[in-house]
Design an enzyme around this catalytic site. Structure first.
Site, short mmCIF file in Angstrom:
data_model
loop_
_atom_site.label_atom_id
_atom_site.label_comp_id
_atom_site.label_asym_id
_atom_site.label_seq_id
_atom_site.Cartn_x
_atom_site.Cartn_y
_atom_site.Cartn_z
N GLU A 165 0.83 -1.21 0.00
CA GLU A 165 0.00 0.00 0.00
C GLU A 165 0.87 1.26 0.00
OE1 GLU A 165 -3.40 0.22 -0.31
OE2 GLU A 165 -3.10 -1.88 -0.81
N TRP B 230 1.82 1.77 -3.48
CA TRP B 230 0.74 2.37 -4.28
C TRP B 230 0.81 3.89 -4.18
CZ3 TRP B 230 -2.42 1.26 -8.07
CH2 TRP B 230 -2.82 -0.08 -8.30
N TRP C 245 -21.85 12.16 -19.41
CA TRP C 245 -22.36 11.94 -18.06
C TRP C 245 -23.77 12.54 -17.92
CZ3 TRP C 245 -19.11 8.77 -15.77
CH2 TRP C 245 -17.75 8.84 -16.06
N ASN D 4 -10.82 3.09 3.22
CA ASN D 4 -10.42 2.93 1.82
C ASN D 4 -11.37 2.06 1.01
OD1 ASN D 4 -8.44 3.45 -0.33
ND2 ASN D 4 -8.14 1.24 -0.26
N TRP E 35 -16.50 11.78 -12.68
CA TRP E 35 -15.61 11.46 -11.57
C TRP E 35 -14.91 12.72 -11.03
CZ3 TRP E 35 -10.48 12.74 -12.32
CH2 TRP E 35 -10.06 12.90 -13.65
N TRP F 50 -9.70 8.04 -7.86
CA TRP F 50 -10.91 8.32 -8.62
C TRP F 50 -10.77 7.86 -10.07
CZ3 TRP F 50 -15.78 9.56 -7.58
CH2 TRP F 50 -16.08 9.94 -6.27
#
Length: 477
Positions: free
Chosen positions: A267, A270, A298, A333, A351, A374
């Protein structure tokens, strides 16, 4: 040599590379923090309020040691020209630089001003174990997929914490900028509405050690369940720099090997991967990395967006997540993924709307990680979830909050509904609604949308965008 130490998102006195060099080399040293009204607005968001409270914590820590962190307020260039006028002996500045976003733009803007003022800048990489440029593919390009990036990242030697010989004897504590202090006061709004908020280096260190002692080695088993305190909760401290990534990694390496430890370190990787991605895609806050999905049509229903923000979608796991964000300024998360997927692929809202809202509300907002998350959920980013993989909020709820412990914490109006039925309240019969004392559409909202219908619509919109993009590309050839 008269010097300045410029704090940004490194609000600590320990294991701070720029501060370590400044303390070692400066004859006299002024500590500063600059507030640019172009970056921060008065009456700040939770994100900014939490950050400024942490600035105050650092100032108190320095004051207790006999020093002062001076505040500069106003236009970036003019503020530093005023600083030189007030402190003409100033020759050197120490800082930890940024590689992305506003921080990078700020550093590029101030560089020629410092040169004009005859000030030498000493800039250091401090925020990550490895810089965005350090880990490349064998052909020298940026990675697009996490796993090969991680495989090279984990093999790299990690930097050790640095010693800071902090002494107040060198510090300049005269009051140069009283008017700036007054301006800064308008940014300090209370955080009393945020539960469980803690800032400062001591709290960061205590949180790290608590996590290592109680949760690290079970992290792989517990990290996905929001009703368990199984995550590190260090994200806010990393965002403000009240603890360094080197200190965290160093303490982890003292512990015995376990699957939980391995997963947690992945993590951390990441976080570094997303920093590298942002540096490689500087426009990613506004543009999809996957160009074929940059112009999806959208729906962007503003009423749906407001209901999502308020936790009134009719899907309990989504609503509980959004209410947790509202109350605490933080979200688990797993819930971030669920809430983001729901906004984008169930409500069919851009988004970027969600990313900006999270920027306002999250006390741990980190641009690289938030934008990366996102774009992952929206299937528009590098190494993101495929567009046809769409989270079902009901099954996610059943899987990760089976007994509805988390849901009932934030949605008390559903407290009397049995856990087997709470994940899909729309299925309650009128008789069950009476029995559980929750009338849908009155006590708790009916679902805004049908997940199955919106899933089909989302896939069609993504496929349409992809087809249009491919046609446009073909015409260019």
């Amino acid at each position: 040599m008269d010097s300045v130490m410029w704090f940004r998102r490194d609000l600590r006195l320990e294991d701070n590379i720029a501060l370590s060099h400044a303390m070692a080399k400066a004859e006299s040293l002024m500590l500063i923090f600059h507030v640019n009204p172009e970056q921060f607005v008065e009456g700040p968001s939770k994100n900014e309020a939490a950050f400024f409270q942490t600035v105050q914590q650092l100032r108190a820590e320095v004051e207790a040691a006999g020093g002062k962190v001076h505040l500069l307020y106003g236009d970036l260039k003019e503020s530093f020209r005023r600083l030189k006028k007030a402190f003409p002996e100033w020759t050197d500045i120490y800082l930890n630089y940024d590689e992305t976003g506003y921080g990078l733009e700020r550093d590029q803007k101030i560089a020629p001003v410092l040169k004009e003022l005859g000030v030498k800048a000493h800039a250091y990489h401090d925020h990550y174990l490895h810089s965005a440029q350090e880990i490349k593919t064998n052909t020298g390009t940026a990675y697009k997929v996490y796993t090969p990036y991680y495989n090279k990242w984990i093999e790299k030697t990690k930097p050790s914490p640095v010693e800071v010989n902090f002494t107040a004897e060198k510090l300049i504590d005269e009051d140069y900028f009283n008017e700036d202090e007054k301006q800064f006061g308008s940014y300090l709004v209370g955080l009393t509405e945020l539960s469980n908020f803690q800032s400062g280096s001591q709290q960061a260190r205590e949180r790290l050690m608590h996590f290592i002692e109680t949760s690290l080695h079970s992290y792989h088993e517990n990290r996905d369940f929001p009703f368990i305190d199984g995550t590190s909760r260090l994200s806010h401290h990393l965002r403000t720099g009240t603890i360094s990534i080197r200190t965290i990694y160093h303490e982890l390496m003292k512990t015995h090997q376990s699957e939980g430890k391995t997963v947690f370190i992945k993590e951390l990787a990441w976080r570094e991967f997303y920093n590298m991605i942002y540096a490689s895609n500087p426009n990613q806050k506004e543009q999809a990395i996957k160009e074929e999905f940059n112009d999806i049509h959208w729906l962007n229903d503003e009423e749906d967006f407001e209901n999502w923000k308020a936790g009134k979608t009719g899907f309990p796991i989504v609503d509980a997540a959004m209410r947790q964000l509202k109350v605490t300024g933080w979200m688990h998360n797993r819930l971030r993924m669920i809430a983001a997927s729901f906004l984008v692929k169930d409500l069919l809202i851009d988004w970027r709307w969600g990313e900006r809202y999270f920027q306002e509300e999250l006390i741990d907002y980190d641009a690289a990680s938030n934008i990366g998350g996102w774009q992952w959920a929206a299937s528009t980013g590098t190494d993101s979830v495929p567009y046809f993989r769409i989270f079902n909020p009901t099954t996610q709820s059943e899987r990760f909050d089976q007994e509805a412990e988390f849901i009932k914490q934030y949605i008390p109006e559903l407290a009397t509904v049995p856990s087997k039925k709470i994940h899909d309240p729309a299925s309650l019969t009128p008789e069950e609604q009476d029995r559980f004392n929750v009338i849908l559409g009155q006590d708790y909202p009916l679902p805004l949308v049908s997940h199955q219908e919106r899933r089909k619509m989302a896939m069609a919109k993504y496929e349409e965008s992809k087809d249009i993009y491919q046609e446009q590309e073909a015409l260019k050839k």
